[in-house]
Write a protein that holds these residues in place. Sequence first.
Motif, short mmCIF file in Angstrom:
data_model
loop_
_atom_site.label_atom_id
_atom_site.label_comp_id
_atom_site.label_asym_id
_atom_site.label_seq_id
_atom_site.Cartn_x
_atom_site.Cartn_y
_atom_site.Cartn_z
N ILE A 99 105.66 27.18 2.86
CA ILE A 99 105.76 28.61 2.59
C ILE A 99 104.86 29.40 3.53
CG2 ILE A 99 105.25 30.41 0.88
CD1 ILE A 99 106.27 28.39 -1.27
N LEU A 100 103.63 28.93 3.71
CA LEU A 100 102.70 29.64 4.58
C LEU A 100 103.14 29.63 6.04
CD1 LEU A 100 99.31 28.54 2.98
CD2 LEU A 100 100.50 30.74 2.73
N ALA A 101 103.99 28.68 6.42
CA ALA A 101 104.46 28.58 7.81
C ALA A 101 105.67 29.47 8.10
CB ALA A 101 104.81 27.13 8.14
N VAL A 102 106.28 30.06 7.07
CA VAL A 102 107.45 30.91 7.29
C VAL A 102 107.00 32.16 8.05
CG1 VAL A 102 109.24 32.33 6.18
CG2 VAL A 102 108.66 30.08 5.24
N PRO A 103 107.64 32.46 9.18
CA PRO A 103 107.26 33.66 9.93
C PRO A 103 107.49 34.92 9.09
CG PRO A 103 108.67 32.22 11.25
CD PRO A 103 108.68 31.68 9.86
N ALA A 104 106.58 35.87 9.21
CA ALA A 104 106.65 37.10 8.43
C ALA A 104 107.94 37.88 8.68
CB ALA A 104 105.44 37.98 8.73
N ASP A 105 108.53 37.71 9.85
CA ASP A 105 109.74 38.45 10.20
C ASP A 105 110.99 37.56 10.24
OD1 ASP A 105 109.17 36.96 12.45
OD2 ASP A 105 109.42 38.63 13.85
N PHE A 106 110.97 36.46 9.49
CA PHE A 106 112.12 35.54 9.51
C PHE A 106 113.42 36.25 9.13
CE2 PHE A 106 112.17 35.54 4.97
CZ PHE A 106 113.45 35.14 4.64
N TYR A 107 113.31 37.30 8.33
CA TYR A 107 114.49 37.98 7.80
C TYR A 107 115.37 38.55 8.92
CZ TYR A 107 111.31 41.91 8.43
OH TYR A 107 110.42 42.81 8.97
N GLY A 126 107.58 42.52 2.39
CA GLY A 126 106.55 42.69 1.37
C GLY A 126 106.59 41.59 0.32
N MET A 127 107.80 41.22 -0.09
CA MET A 127 107.93 40.13 -1.06
C MET A 127 107.33 38.85 -0.49
SD MET A 127 111.75 40.39 -2.71
CE MET A 127 112.62 41.88 -2.25
N LEU A 128 107.71 38.52 0.75
CA LEU A 128 107.22 37.29 1.38
C LEU A 128 105.70 37.34 1.53
CD1 LEU A 128 107.67 34.54 2.70
CD2 LEU A 128 108.12 35.76 4.85
N ALA A 129 105.17 38.48 1.94
CA ALA A 129 103.72 38.60 2.13
C ALA A 129 102.99 38.39 0.81
CB ALA A 129 103.38 39.97 2.71
N ARG A 130 103.50 38.90 -0.27
CA ARG A 130 102.85 38.74 -1.58
C ARG A 130 102.98 37.31 -2.09
NH1 ARG A 130 100.89 43.38 -3.38
NH2 ARG A 130 101.45 45.19 -2.14
N ILE A 131 104.11 36.67 -1.80
CA ILE A 131 104.26 35.25 -2.17
C ILE A 131 103.20 34.44 -1.43
CG2 ILE A 131 105.74 33.22 -1.86
CD1 ILE A 131 108.15 35.18 -2.37
N LYS A 132 103.08 34.67 -0.11
CA LYS A 132 102.10 33.94 0.68
C LYS A 132 100.68 34.21 0.20
CE LYS A 132 104.37 33.37 5.13
NZ LYS A 132 104.21 33.67 6.56
N SER A 133 100.39 35.45 -0.14
CA SER A 133 99.06 35.80 -0.62
C SER A 133 98.73 35.04 -1.90
CB SER A 133 98.97 37.32 -0.86
OG SER A 133 97.73 37.65 -1.42
N GLN A 134 99.67 34.98 -2.82
CA GLN A 134 99.43 34.25 -4.07
C GLN A 134 99.27 32.75 -3.80
OE1 GLN A 134 101.57 34.99 -7.66
NE2 GLN A 134 101.64 37.20 -7.33
#
Length: 150
Positions: A99-107, A126-134
């Motif tokens: 999960i942490l390796a997924v690029p922030a702009d993969f979408y 934003g969803m991905l960033a918050r998932i990674k943060s958690q």
Amino acid sequence: MTLPAPLAEIVDDFGAVGDSDRVTLLLEFSRELPELPEHLHEESMEPVPECQSPVFLSVDAADSDSVRLYLTAPPEAPTTRGFASILHQGLDGASAEEILAVPADFYHALGLDSAVSPLRLRGMAGMLARIKSQVRTQTGNGPGTPARST
């Protein structure tokens, strides 16, 4: 681009269809977002204010080899709900490291840039960033550090 296999498959599915069919595929995903388990309620979940619609998420990274994701988005917001479903289907059960390796702009690889507003795409980011943060918080991994093995 490094993506967990289920997310890579979703990206491939979007890449295999034309522009007009990508929106249809996104709407199909919106209908596949699972309901929250009974023990979770929106009040106990993290809101995602980057989204135009009310989106809430929760991450369970107690087992860093199989992170569980819970997302909710209203049915009357099919684009946002579709993004939540893509992230759920693509990342639920993945390891913290994946999960942490997924690029922030993969979408962008979904090819929806011409069909969906940049504001909505920022919501997915934003969803991905918050998932990674958690995931980072729960696994003790600071920003930019790989997930630790257990």
